[in-house]
Design an enzyme around this catalytic site. Structure first.
Site, PDB file in Angstrom:
ATOM      1  N   HIS A  49       0.868  -1.298   0.041  1.00 38.25           N
ATOM      2  CA  HIS A  49      -0.048   0.183   0.030  1.00 38.25           C
ATOM      3  C   HIS A  49       0.780   1.342   0.027  1.00 38.25           C
ATOM      4  O   HIS A  49       2.083   1.383   0.212  1.00 38.25           O
ATOM      5  CB  HIS A  49      -0.990  -0.010   1.166  1.00 38.25           C
TER       6      HIS A  49
HETATM    7  C1  T46 Z   1       2.880   0.627   6.839  1.00 38.02           C
HETATM    8  C2  T46 Z   1       3.692  -0.916   7.157  1.00 38.02           C
HETATM    9  C3  T46 Z   1       5.302  -0.571   7.330  1.00 38.02           C
HETATM   10  C4  T46 Z   1      -4.428  -0.801  13.363  1.00 38.02           C
HETATM   11  O1  T46 Z   1      -5.639  -0.817  13.930  1.00 38.02           O
HETATM   12  N1  T46 Z   1      -3.761   0.219  13.724  1.00 38.02           N
HETATM   13  C5  T46 Z   1      -2.383   0.610  13.288  1.00 38.02           C
HETATM   14  O2  T46 Z   1      -1.802   1.527  13.699  1.00 38.02           O
HETATM   15  C6  T46 Z   1      -2.043  -0.396  12.072  1.00 38.02           C
HETATM   16  C7  T46 Z   1      -0.636   0.154  11.637  1.00 38.02           C
HETATM   17  C8  T46 Z   1      -2.840  -1.460  11.961  1.00 38.02           C
HETATM   18  N2  T46 Z   1      -3.986  -1.787  12.440  1.00 38.02           N
HETATM   19  C9  T46 Z   1      -4.702  -2.660  11.895  1.00 38.02           C
HETATM   20  C10 T46 Z   1      -5.167  -2.820  10.320  1.00 38.02           C
HETATM   21  C11 T46 Z   1      -5.192  -4.191  10.025  1.00 38.02           C
HETATM   22  O3  T46 Z   1      -6.300  -4.669  10.677  1.00 38.02           O
HETATM   23  O4  T46 Z   1      -3.884  -3.875  11.876  1.00 38.02           O
HETATM   24  C12 T46 Z   1      -4.026  -4.920  10.835  1.00 38.02           C
HETATM   25  C13 T46 Z   1      -2.853  -4.888  10.124  1.00 38.02           C
HETATM   26  O5  T46 Z   1      -2.209  -3.925   9.567  1.00 38.02           O
HETATM   27  P1  T46 Z   1      -1.741  -3.754   7.917  1.00 38.02           P
HETATM   28  O6  T46 Z   1      -2.454  -4.783   7.223  1.00 38.02           O
HETATM   29  O7  T46 Z   1      -1.786  -2.486   7.393  1.00 38.02           O
HETATM   30  O8  T46 Z   1      -0.285  -4.013   8.502  1.00 38.02           O
HETATM   31  P2  T46 Z   1       0.748  -3.889   7.529  1.00 38.02           P
HETATM   32  O9  T46 Z   1       1.981  -4.684   8.210  1.00 38.02           O
HETATM   33  O10 T46 Z   1       0.676  -4.481   6.057  1.00 38.02           O
HETATM   34  O11 T46 Z   1       1.286  -2.263   7.218  1.00 38.02           O
HETATM   35  C14 T46 Z   1       1.899  -1.704   8.194  1.00 38.02           C
HETATM   36  C15 T46 Z   1       0.993  -0.160   8.355  1.00 38.02           C
HETATM   37  O12 T46 Z   1      -0.251  -0.585   8.238  1.00 38.02           O
HETATM   38  C16 T46 Z   1       1.570   0.753   7.047  1.00 38.02           C
HETATM   39  O13 T46 Z   1       1.106   1.938   7.322  1.00 38.02           O
HETATM   40  O14 T46 Z   1       3.397   1.461   6.277  1.00 38.02           O
HETATM   41  O15 T46 Z   1       3.174  -1.445   8.216  1.00 38.02           O
END
Ligand code: T46
Length: 133
Positions: A49
């Site tokens: 993303h």
């Molecule tokens: C990024 C990379 C490096 C939350 O509820 N609060 C939060 O602050 C975050 C970061 C995530 N979430 C929830 C949203 C999803 O349900 O945690 C779950 C996993 O998040 P996501 O799929 O977005 O995780 P990554 O590892 O793909 O991405 C994350 C960050 O979201 C993003 O901003 O730059 O790490």
């Protein structure tokens, strides 16, 4: 590609090493959120993303992983494997991260609270918003 790899100061002595990070100082923004990621399988791919506004500094305080950055024109891979090194990325960079070592921990300092509306999770939409393709 706009990014910066920052080697933060290590305050080491015979007891070990310590890195201290202050918002609006060592970190060039107010830190509104900290999150960390662990228990990742080696070949899983996270991220995939971009962000509309968010600025972040990303660390690997334990272990290593690869960050793939894409600004819509070029794609580069950065290995994070030093606990004192931070990867500073602003908005409008597509990021993926993978190749996690055993016990890898990824820690992120973020400039904004969590907001799903700030995410662009579709690559073609990212290209359109960044390059008006
Ligand atoms: C990024 C990379 C490096 C939350 O509820 N609060 C939060 O602050 C975050 C970061 C995530 N979430 C929830 C949203 C999803 O349900 O945690 C779950 C996993 O998040 P996501 O799929 O977005 O995780 P990554 O590892 O793909 O991405 C994350 C960050 O979201 C993003 O901003 O730059 O790490």
């Amino acid at each position: 590609m706009e990014y910066e790899l920052i080697d933060f100061k290590i305050r080491g002595d015979e007891r070990g090493s310590l890195v201290a990070l202050e918002g609006n100082g060592d970190i060039p923004f107010e830190i509104k959120r900290v999150y960390y990621i662990f228990n990742t399988a080696q070949n899983v791919v996270r991220g995939c993303h971009s962000h509309r506004k968010l600025e972040q500094i990303i660390f690997c305080p334990h272990g290593s992983c690869d960050f793939i950055l894409d600004d819509g024109k070029e794609r580069i891979t950065i290995r994070l494997d030093k606990p004192y090194q931070g990867l500073h990325i602003k908005n409008s960079i597509w990021r993926e991260f993978t190749n996690f070592s055993d016990g890898c921990v990824v820690m992120v300092l973020a400039s904004e609270h969590y907001d799903e509306a700030d995410y662009i999770r579709d690559y073609q939409t990212f290209k359109k918003e960044v390059h008006h393709d």
